[in-house]
Design an enzyme around this catalytic site. Structure first.
Site, mmCIF file in Angstrom:
data_model
loop_
_atom_site.group_PDB
_atom_site.id
_atom_site.type_symbol
_atom_site.label_atom_id
_atom_site.label_comp_id
_atom_site.label_asym_id
_atom_site.label_seq_id
_atom_site.Cartn_x
_atom_site.Cartn_y
_atom_site.Cartn_z
ATOM 1 N N ARG A 188 0.899 -1.223 -0.180
ATOM 2 C CA ARG A 188 0.002 0.045 -0.060
ATOM 3 C C ARG A 188 0.902 1.377 -0.174
ATOM 4 O O ARG A 188 0.797 2.280 -0.524
ATOM 5 C CB ARG A 188 -0.895 -0.156 1.017
ATOM 6 C CG ARG A 188 -1.999 1.075 0.957
ATOM 7 C CD ARG A 188 -2.992 1.029 1.985
ATOM 8 N NE ARG A 188 -4.371 0.066 1.370
ATOM 9 C CZ ARG A 188 -5.174 0.446 0.774
ATOM 10 N NH1 ARG A 188 -5.502 1.739 0.437
ATOM 11 N NH2 ARG A 188 -6.045 -0.345 0.244
ATOM 12 N N GLU A 228 -9.772 5.465 6.965
ATOM 13 C CA GLU A 228 -8.311 5.545 7.053
ATOM 14 C C GLU A 228 -8.278 7.362 6.363
ATOM 15 O O GLU A 228 -7.216 7.831 6.726
ATOM 16 C CB GLU A 228 -7.559 4.753 6.317
ATOM 17 C CG GLU A 228 -7.807 3.224 6.998
ATOM 18 C CD GLU A 228 -7.189 2.107 6.097
ATOM 19 O OE1 GLU A 228 -6.154 1.767 6.444
ATOM 20 O OE2 GLU A 228 -7.849 1.907 5.105
#
Lengths: 483, 800
Positions: free
Chosen positions: B312, B724
């Site tokens: 990520r 997030e």
């Protein structure tokens, strides 16, 4: 003489004795009483999840203040009434703060929420109309990891003051007061026998009712720990760092919580808590007042005492640089009599003081500032609020016609004890009050201290602060009175 | 009654939260014979176990059992991606505190005493703590991976300006308030029920089954709620659950594990510290033409989720900017810390910090406003809209967000005001910055993008919903409640979300990647639609009328406001509960299971190309900071934030996610510092020394807004994931500090690490303002060991 602690929880009477009094109150609530609304996270008074309201008798009234139940032991609670989160929902009706927190999305995971609710409810005991500043200030002792606090502030601000019942309305005081007044003059002695890794230990607790009794008791048990607010020793006990066998509580001792101006002195009783001092200092010592507002948290200030801060002998004790530059004096009492000690002579080394094992601090006195004195206090910490200092400083200046007549500089966090910087002081005497003087003094100050690197900061940072804070002092004095 | 979606419906546990009635693991009353369980861990960070002696500990009254790896009937080795982690150390200890011995006792007092009497002898090996040391020893977790496009070497050669350096970011503790906890209840024969504070009940079920060598069908894993998680309970809830399960297995008694906050902070993994080498090429106008970043993360002792987190990071290396020539390398280093793990942002924050740092440096170097550099490089709508991994950035409105926020936040005027302020003689310094985010939504591991749900309607018309999603405070249950209520046109109070249980929902993905509502909400919707089909058929027959010439018409049936009706006969209404009773009597199924898979996501790890994300959540944030020049003390003066989160299912919940995420990010960037002793022991292991943001740290002015995005037409009710993304908007605060430092750095580019503590800030100010040049060797590292604190860094000059 009693052998039990008398307390009320949410209006219900308890007599607690034996082993049960030697535990943090949060454990008593959660494990013994099943009152699990009170949460424990850190067990050291630094998160506020365990907050409850402590009702103490003052002038024949129960006055409620918030406190951390995780660092308050059951033995500290004699003749007091505790209201927990469970007590706020009276007769099945939500407290106004509870409803407002629901409406404003003030809870996410919910674990900190009971602590916030109690702390917010406690604010309304003292003041009806709260500003945003009040709310932030009142909730400084509570940590939330989810919300970012904004919805909590909004919820408290949205509460209509007239919808908040006082605690006294929910829990009538008269019967409790009567009960307490009948018992508060009792001395308490309790003990229990414990087997720790095969060895038998007798844990003793005393709560004497007169000063004489306390001094006698301390003579008999010189290793005993005195406990008033207990905001430091309880943490040490929770973390297994100290294991005192004998505890002497000062809670029922009368006449030691005075603050008064008398002749040339401000006289402070050892049991005066920080919240009371903060209130008193607002006008008398405004600079001290500023640092007291970032002293611990409301929960800590409501129970922690000045004598505790002095006797605890922390090199970063928040009040010490002030007391040092003010040449405060400490009265020590024992069965052998009384004596006064200058605070500057009180500390001999790390956690090592002038006090003998038989002595108790019975008063602190200091003279107010005179007209030519200027005094500034500094506290540098990683986080501004609810944090232990990295570095503290007190600087007191007497200046005339641009010349420094006299200066006292005390630094905390730069050595094993709070220090006076005597060489730097001597250098500054009779020097021009100008930037260059303080720049040079700063370099000198660096050489006068030997800080260490620790979890809070590096030695280098502390050295730099030691230098810079003298410049900051110069600028701050100039700002008040252009030079 | 209006629809529930889009409304500020309170959190479904709010009443329990504010009254203290909401139960967490350790609030559950002790059962008969229930035991408490704790562990003794490795006394050193790296070493070989020579002997374990717990004979004396066994003698303590109240001790029921003491266990080591030898008492494990099944597997001791586990791991979510790479199977490399021992539950209980066998020979080698690889981090300080790594569990070795489990103690089960009748009370905590006995446990405490017994722990003191467990004697573990270790032959100490040299530990490795930093990325630098790990690289020297070639200690890695998984392979180095790469994503690239174009020819970055060429871009460097051709470029007018090149900038190169190393960037450091420290870790972060989750500091969820409820520490790790689990209770195991043994049942008859092999059955075991485990109640755990976990984001991943399925994993808990699986590891417990493997540990005890029983089938997964023998284990029921349940999570009612967590007292916070933030990624820290995605994999790391497994160890305490296994401890409880092992004790329950051997004693046949319920067994409870509750970590103290201190132990939790000492032995659980954290946000990965990163060390990143970067080299950027750019034009005199500030257009980035080439970028190479080499990410190194400090993975700790075991792989955990580190490789996925690195993935990520790599997929967010360019953040919101189009960079034609780019090479991204990612390496996870094995060190002797607890295995680092998922934490809100999952590697995104660390990599976005690098590119935002680069942008600030370019702006300082070119003496331009960083805002102009950002908008110049921002992904376009019609062109410059393909990511390095080949996914098209579509249906986003980043340029509009930049524009609108700069207006509402008065950015340009305030930028000028900051400049003016810093030119005055003062003991204070100001900085300002605006940073964007573009955060990809979906698990980058394709198979995790699935969800299932169970919806049951009872005879009174009330509904129970179970999904694989767990509630950690983020409001998932509340949103699903709204989705389900609207599917049946009923009051949300008639819908209840049940504790997450592997008995109801099997093979579930962890509640993570911000995708909880997307996956579970759509699965619940699927289940509702199955039930609806039967109900609508029944209703269409019920409302059909020969007299009025109306044939049964399912397409005309409406479920609204607690009623069902045929829109051709709107006055003839049936209560929803009456419809349900009728359906029951007609023997129509009133329960269904729903299933959902995210369409179109696919990413090829080998080639570094594909479409890992279903869509992107985007936003921008402006922060203005005030710094005391003589102490380094930092105050956030103002924050203005604008996000595209699609059509919000619950604006109250989403606002909480945005504000909370942002403040948590500010903690990582400013005050939260993990400091270690030289032996690897964490020194800042409790809130006394580990300082998460306090209520007083909130900015004085704090504006949070969302923007309409008509182009976003996909996902559940056109919403977007929000858990997030806002975390990374906090980078604006850090960038503002860097901006402030540029005013005292003369003509140098000021360096600044994460976290920008007051100590770090003063160190930089002193470094750049003191006449004496410090010329010591660089002692920078991504971790803070006590002994490394006194060294100062060599000042660096930008190579061009």
């Amino acid at each position: 003489m009693r052998d039990y602690i008398l307390l009320y929880i949410n209006g219900k009477r308890y007599q607690v004795s034996g082993e049960q009094i030697f535990q943090p109150f949060s454990d008593f609530l959660r494990h013994e009483q099943g009152l699990t609304g009170t949460k424990v996270v850190c067990a050291e008074g630094d998160c506020g999840a365990c907050t409850a309201l402590l009702g103490t008798v003052k002038n024949h009234e129960l006055i409620y203040e918030i406190f951390n139940t995780c660092i308050y032991y059951v033995y500290q609670l004699d003749c007091q009434h505790v209201v927990t989160i469970e007590g706020l929902k009276a007769n099945g009706h939500l407290h106004a703060v509870q409803q407002s927190m629901i409406d404003h999305f003030s809870s996410q995971c919910g674990y900190c929420t009971p602590g916030f609710v109690v702390a917010a409810a406690g604010m309304f005991e003292k003041k009806n109309v709260l500003s945003e500043q009040d709310v932030r200030y009142g909730l400084t002792g509570n940590l939330c990891r989810c919300t970012g606090y904004q919805p909590i502030i909004q919820a408290v601000l949205a509460v209509a003051p007239d919808t908040v019942p006082s605690i006294a309305e929910c829990f009538p005081s008269s019967a409790m007061l009567q009960d307490f007044e009948q018992h508060t003059t009792d001395s308490i002695a309790a003990h229990y026998e414990e087997t720790i890794t095969g060895k038998s230990v007798i844990k003793k607790f005393f709560n004497p009712a007169t000063l004489q009794e306390i001094l006698d008791c301390k003579k008999q048990y010189p290793a005993a720990a005195f406990v008033a607010g207990g905001t430091d020793i309880s943490v040490q006990m929770n973390k297994g760092k100290v294991h005192p066998d004998t505890i002497i509580s000062l809670s029922n001792l009368p006449n030691l919580d005075f603050i008064k101006r008398q002749e040339e002195y401000v006289r402070i009783g050892p049991k005066v808590c920080w919240a009371e001092l903060e209130h008193f200092c607002k006008n008398t010592f405004p600079e001290w007042h500023k640092t007291l507002t970032v002293f611990g948290s409301p929960q800590i200030r409501n129970v922690g005492t000045i004598a505790g801060n002095i006797a605890n002998a922390s090199p970063v004790g928040d009040s010490l640089p002030f007391l040092f530059v003010m040449n405060a004096e400490v009265e020590l009492s024992s069965v052998h009599g009384k004596r006064w000690v200058d605070i500057n002579d009180f500390y001999h080394g790390y956690k090592n003081t002038e006090m003998t094992k038989e002595e108790l601090i019975t008063e602190i006195r200091l003279a107010p500032l005179n007209a030519v004195q200027k005094m500034k206090l500094y506290k540098v910490s990683k986080r501004k609020d609810l944090d232990i200092a990295i570095f503290t400083a007190g600087i007191l200046l007497e200046e005339m016609d641009g010349v420094i007549q006299n200066i006292r500089i005390a630094y905390g966090g730069v050595g094993p004890v709070v220090l006076r910087l005597l060489e730097t002081e001597a250098f500054l005497k009779k020097k021009q009050f100008c930037l260059e003087t303080f720049r040079e003094a700063g370099k000198l100050a660096r050489g006068e201290i030997t800080p260490i690197s620790d979890v809070r900061a590096s030695a280098e940072y502390r050295l730099q602060l030691s230098e810079n804070i003298l410049l900051q002092f110069y600028y701050d004095v100039c700002e008040e009175q252009p030079c | 009654m209006m629809a529930a979606i889009g409304k500020k419906i309170p959190h479904d546990s709010a009443l329990g939260h504010v009254t203290g009635e909401a139960l967490y693991i350790d609030d559950i009353p002790f059962g008969k014979n229930e035991l408490v369980v704790d562990f003794v861990g490795s006394p050193c960070a790296h070493g070989k176990i020579k002997s374990i002696d717990f004979e004396k500990a066994k003698q303590i009254e109240g001790i029921v059992g003491i266990y080591t790896h030898q008492d494990i009937p099944g597997h001791n080795l586990f791991g979510p991606i790479i199977v490399d982690e021992y539950f209980l150390a066998e020979e080698l200890c690889e981090y300080l505190g790594q569990p070795i011995v489990i103690i089960a006792a009748k009370n905590w007092k006995a446990v405490k005493q017994a722990k003191q009497l467990v004697n573990i002898q270790i032959e100490a090996y040299e530990p490795v703590f930093s990325i630098e040391q790990a690289c020297k020893k070639n200690q890695y977790l998984g392979e180095t991976r790469q994503i690239k496009r174009g020819n970055v070497q060429n871009a460097f050669k051709k470029s007018e300006c090149v900038l190169e350096d190393t960037f450091y970011s420290n870790g972060q503790d989750h500091f969820y308030l409820e520490s790790q906890a689990a209770i195991a209840y043994p049942g008859e024969t092999n059955e075991l029920t485990i109640i755990s504070s976990t984001q991943n009940p399925t994993e808990t079920q699986q590891v417990v089954a493997e540990l005890l060598d029983i089938g997964q069908h023998e284990v029921v894993s349940i999570c009612k709620r967590m007292g916070g998680a933030f990624g820290g309970k995605e994999t790391q809830a497994a160890i305490p659950a296994m401890m409880a399960a092992l004790a329950a297995y051997h004693t046949k008694c319920p067994a409870r594990v509750v970590y103290t906050k201190d132990d939790d902070m000492k032995i659980t993994g954290k946000r990965h510290p990163y060390q990143t080498h970067y080299k950027a090429a750019f034009t005199r106008e500030g257009q980035i033409t080439g970028l190479r970043v080499d990410f190194y993360s400090n993975g700790g002792a075991f792989a955990d989720l580190s490789t996925a987190i690195m993935e990520r990071s790599m997929l967010h290396a360019e953040n919101a900017y189009y960079i034609p020539h780019i090479e991204i390398n990612g390496t996870v280093c094995k060190t002797n810390f607890p295995p680092n793990t998922a934490f809100r942002g999952f590697g995104g924050p660390q990599s976005m910090a690098v590119i935002e740092n680069i942008i600030e440096e370019i702006s300082i170097y070119l003496k331009k406003d960083a805002y102009d550099i950002r908008t110049l490089n921002c992904y376009g709508v019609k062109k410059n809209n393909v990511t390095p991994y080949g996914q098209i950035v579509k249906n986003t409105i980043l340029p509009e967000i930049f524009e609108e926020l700069s207006q509402t936040a008065d950015y340009k005027q305030r930028y000028a005001a900051v400049k003016h302020f810093n030119q005055q003689k003062s003991t204070k310094l100001k900085g300002i910055a605006m940073t964007p985010i573009k955060f990809g939504i979906s698990f980058t591991t394709k198979f995790l993008n699935q969800g299932n749900a169970l919806v049951n309607i009872y005879k009174d018309g009330t509904v129970q919903v179970s999904t694989g999603g767990t509630e950690m405070g983020q409001g998932l249950n509340t949103k699903i409640r709204q989705i389900v209520a609207d599917e049946f046109g009923i009051d949300h109070n008639h819908v209840k979300l049940m504790p997450t249980s592997t008995e109801k929902n099997n093979n579930t993905s962890p509640t993570a990647a911000s995708a909880g509502t997307d996956l579970n909400g759509l699965a619940a919707m699927d289940a509702c639609q199955k039930i609806r089909a039967g109900l609508i058929g029944l209703a269409s027959r019920h409302f059909a009328s020969v007299n009025e010439g109306l044939a049964p018409a399912p397409e005309c049936i409406r479920l609204e406001g607690g009623y069902v009706f045929d829109e051709r006969l709107p006055h003839k209404k049936l209560k929803f509960s009456e419809l349900i009773m009728a359906a029951y009597q007609e023997r129509i199924s009133l329960g269904a299971r729903g299933f959902y898979t995210t369409p179109g996501v696919d990413f090829n790890r080998e080639t570094g190309k594909g479409n890992p994300f279903f869509y992107y959540t985007t936003g921008c944030c402006v922060a203005e900071v005030l710094i005391e020049r003589l102490t380094g003390n930092l105050t956030i003066e103002r924050i203005d934030l604008l996000m595209d989160i699609g059509e919000s299912i619950n604006p109250g919940i989403d606002r909480g996610q945005i504000e909370g995420g942002l403040i948590q990010g500010i903690g990582w960037l400013t005050n939260e510092e993990l400091r270690y002793q030289d032996n690897g022991a964490l020194l800042s292991y409790s809130p006394t020394t580990y300082k998460i943001p306090n209520i007083q740290d909130l900015p004085k002015i704090f504006h949070v807004n969302t923007i309409k995005n008509p182009h976003h037409t996909i996902n559940v009710r056109r919403s977007k994931a929000v858990g997030e993304p806002p975390f990374m908007l906090s980078l604006s605060v850090w960038a503002a500090v860097k901006n402030a430092l540029s005013y005292v750095a003369d003509n140098q580019i000021p360096k600044l690490r994460i976290p920008a503590t007051s100590e770090e800030i003063l160190r930089r100010i002193t470094q750049y303002t003191s006449k004496a040049q410090t010329d010591l060797e660089s002692a920078e590292s991504e971790i803070s060991l006590l002994s490394s604190l006194t060294n100062t860094e060599k000042t660096r000059v930008l190579p061009v």
